[in-house]
Design an enzyme around this catalytic site. Structure first.
Site, PDB file in Angstrom:
ATOM      1  N   GLY A  14       0.767  -1.234   0.000  1.00 58.04           N
ATOM      2  CA  GLY A  14       0.000   0.000   0.000  1.00 58.04           C
ATOM      3  C   GLY A  14       0.799   1.285   0.000  1.00 58.04           C
ATOM      4  O   GLY A  14       0.307   2.311   0.465  1.00 58.04           O
ATOM      5  N   ARG A  93      -5.752  -8.708  -8.898  1.00 57.94           N
ATOM      6  CA  ARG A  93      -6.817  -9.494  -9.537  1.00 57.94           C
ATOM      7  C   ARG A  93      -7.234  -8.817 -10.838  1.00 57.94           C
ATOM      8  O   ARG A  93      -7.276  -7.584 -10.892  1.00 57.94           O
ATOM      9  CB  ARG A  93      -8.063  -9.600  -8.641  1.00 57.94           C
ATOM     10  CG  ARG A  93      -7.823 -10.072  -7.241  1.00 57.94           C
ATOM     11  CD  ARG A  93      -7.478 -11.527  -7.130  1.00 57.94           C
ATOM     12  NE  ARG A  93      -8.500 -12.400  -7.668  1.00 57.94           N
ATOM     13  CZ  ARG A  93      -8.338 -13.722  -7.793  1.00 57.94           C
ATOM     14  NH1 ARG A  93      -7.193 -14.294  -7.442  1.00 57.94           N
ATOM     15  NH2 ARG A  93      -9.295 -14.471  -8.280  1.00 57.94           N
ATOM     16  N   LEU A  95     -10.110  -7.739 -13.451  1.00 56.13           N
ATOM     17  CA  LEU A  95     -11.525  -7.399 -13.287  1.00 56.13           C
ATOM     18  C   LEU A  95     -12.354  -7.957 -14.437  1.00 56.13           C
ATOM     19  O   LEU A  95     -11.873  -8.098 -15.556  1.00 56.13           O
ATOM     20  CB  LEU A  95     -11.689  -5.879 -13.219  1.00 56.13           C
ATOM     21  CG  LEU A  95     -11.000  -5.192 -12.038  1.00 56.13           C
ATOM     22  CD1 LEU A  95     -11.209  -3.690 -12.109  1.00 56.13           C
ATOM     23  CD2 LEU A  95     -11.486  -5.749 -10.700  1.00 56.13           C
ATOM     24  N   HIS A 111       1.070   0.465 -13.034  1.00 52.59           N
ATOM     25  CA  HIS A 111       1.850  -0.728 -13.364  1.00 52.59           C
ATOM     26  C   HIS A 111       3.326  -0.345 -13.471  1.00 52.59           C
ATOM     27  O   HIS A 111       3.662   0.681 -14.081  1.00 52.59           O
ATOM     28  CB  HIS A 111       1.356  -1.319 -14.691  1.00 52.59           C
ATOM     29  CG  HIS A 111       2.094  -2.558 -15.065  1.00 52.59           C
ATOM     30  ND1 HIS A 111       1.879  -3.765 -14.431  1.00 52.59           N
ATOM     31  CD2 HIS A 111       3.083  -2.776 -15.969  1.00 52.59           C
ATOM     32  CE1 HIS A 111       2.695  -4.674 -14.949  1.00 52.59           C
ATOM     33  NE2 HIS A 111       3.431  -4.099 -15.881  1.00 52.59           N
TER      34      HIS A 111
HETATM   35  C1  GRF Z   1       3.432  -1.371  -7.432  1.00 50.54           C
HETATM   36  O1  GRF Z   1       4.667  -1.600  -8.030  1.00 50.54           O
HETATM   37  C2  GRF Z   1       2.334  -1.313  -8.458  1.00 50.54           C
HETATM   38  O2  GRF Z   1       2.746  -0.709  -9.652  1.00 50.54           O
HETATM   39  C3  GRF Z   1       2.066  -2.765  -8.711  1.00 50.54           C
HETATM   40  O3  GRF Z   1       2.134  -3.371  -7.435  1.00 50.54           O
HETATM   41  C4  GRF Z   1       2.994  -2.596  -6.604  1.00 50.54           C
HETATM   42  C5  GRF Z   1       2.187  -2.218  -5.406  1.00 50.54           C
HETATM   43  O4  GRF Z   1       2.934  -1.557  -4.445  1.00 50.54           O
HETATM   44  N1  GRF Z   1       0.805  -2.938  -9.405  1.00 50.54           N
HETATM   45  P1  GRF Z   1       2.221  -0.871  -3.194  1.00 50.54           P
HETATM   46  O5  GRF Z   1       1.272  -1.926  -2.596  1.00 50.54           O
HETATM   47  O6  GRF Z   1       1.478   0.336  -3.678  1.00 50.54           O
HETATM   48  O7  GRF Z   1       3.325  -0.550  -2.253  1.00 50.54           O
END
Ligand code: GRF
Length: 209
Positions: A14, A93, A95, A111
């Protein structure tokens, strides 16, 4: 300018959620996080939300027989809290139409690659394995594919010869936090325009203020 009513979906640490919460707190993002929903119990993201006084729920995908049924439970939880825009912040997940139709062109994902390169899991390791010299992150609208929807914003970082996956992940993650907030603020300012596309790909642009 509209204040965005956000629902944030998470599965883990998070830090992107934290970036949103901090930006709202500091007045840099005109939004309110109405609810945070995790598909996994006990994750740090839920604690981060509660520490900021934000409602945090677990809706476990394991409690539902199909992906559609799980998505219907997400839609209900988000609607219950007055959510208008959904942010996938490390939500692991895919969607279905159930969520996509309920929040049409109002779901964004972050991403850790320069899409369309390296979709899916372990994007940073994929980038290292390929030997690219520039990596980065992408914020895009979500469709049914894995990291395939219209791109909103991207930011690049260098890949160093000395990088391992952890080092590259940290460098990209730092940029993710700024990029996600910047994109959401552009949406709050009403700058998002989704273009129909010429029979194939739809595209999006975040016009000038
Ligand atoms: C991030 O690298 C995001 O791009 C990817 O998962 C990771 C999540 O990190 N989809 P966080 O939970 O926000 O620290």
């Amino acid at each position: 300018m509209t204040s965005l009513s956000l629902g944030v979906l998470v599965s883990g640490t998070g830090t992107n959620l934290q970036a949103i919460l901090d930006a709202v707190e500091r007045g840099r993002l005109d939004a309110r996080v109405r609810v945070v929903v995790s598909n996994k119990p006990g994750v740090l993201a839920l604690e981060r939300a509660r520490a900021c006084g934000v409602k945090a729920l677990t809706v476990s995908h394991k409690d539902y027989p199909t992906r559609e049924a799980f998505d219907a439970a997400l839609v209900a939880a988000l609607r219950d809290h007055g959510v208008e825009w959904v942010v996938l912040a490390g939500f692991m997940r895919l969607l279905t139409r159930t969520m996509l139709d309920a929040f049409k062109d109002r779901i964004v994902n972050i991403h850790p690659s320069l899409l369309p390169a390296f979709p899916g899991v372990d994007a940073q390791q994929q980038a290292l394995d390929y030997g690219v010299k520039v990596a980065g992150c992408t914020v895009h609208l979500v469709d049914e594919g894995a990291d395939t929807g219209p791109i909103l914003m991207q930011r690049a970082v260098p890949v160093l010869d000395t990088d391992d996956a952890a080092a590259l992940r940290a460098r990209i993650l730092h940029e993710e936090h700024a990029l996600l907030v910047e994109t959401l603020q552009a949406i709050a300012l009403g700058r998002l325009e989704v273009l129909a596309g010429d029979g194939s790909r739809r595209r999006a642009r975040l016009g000038e203020e």
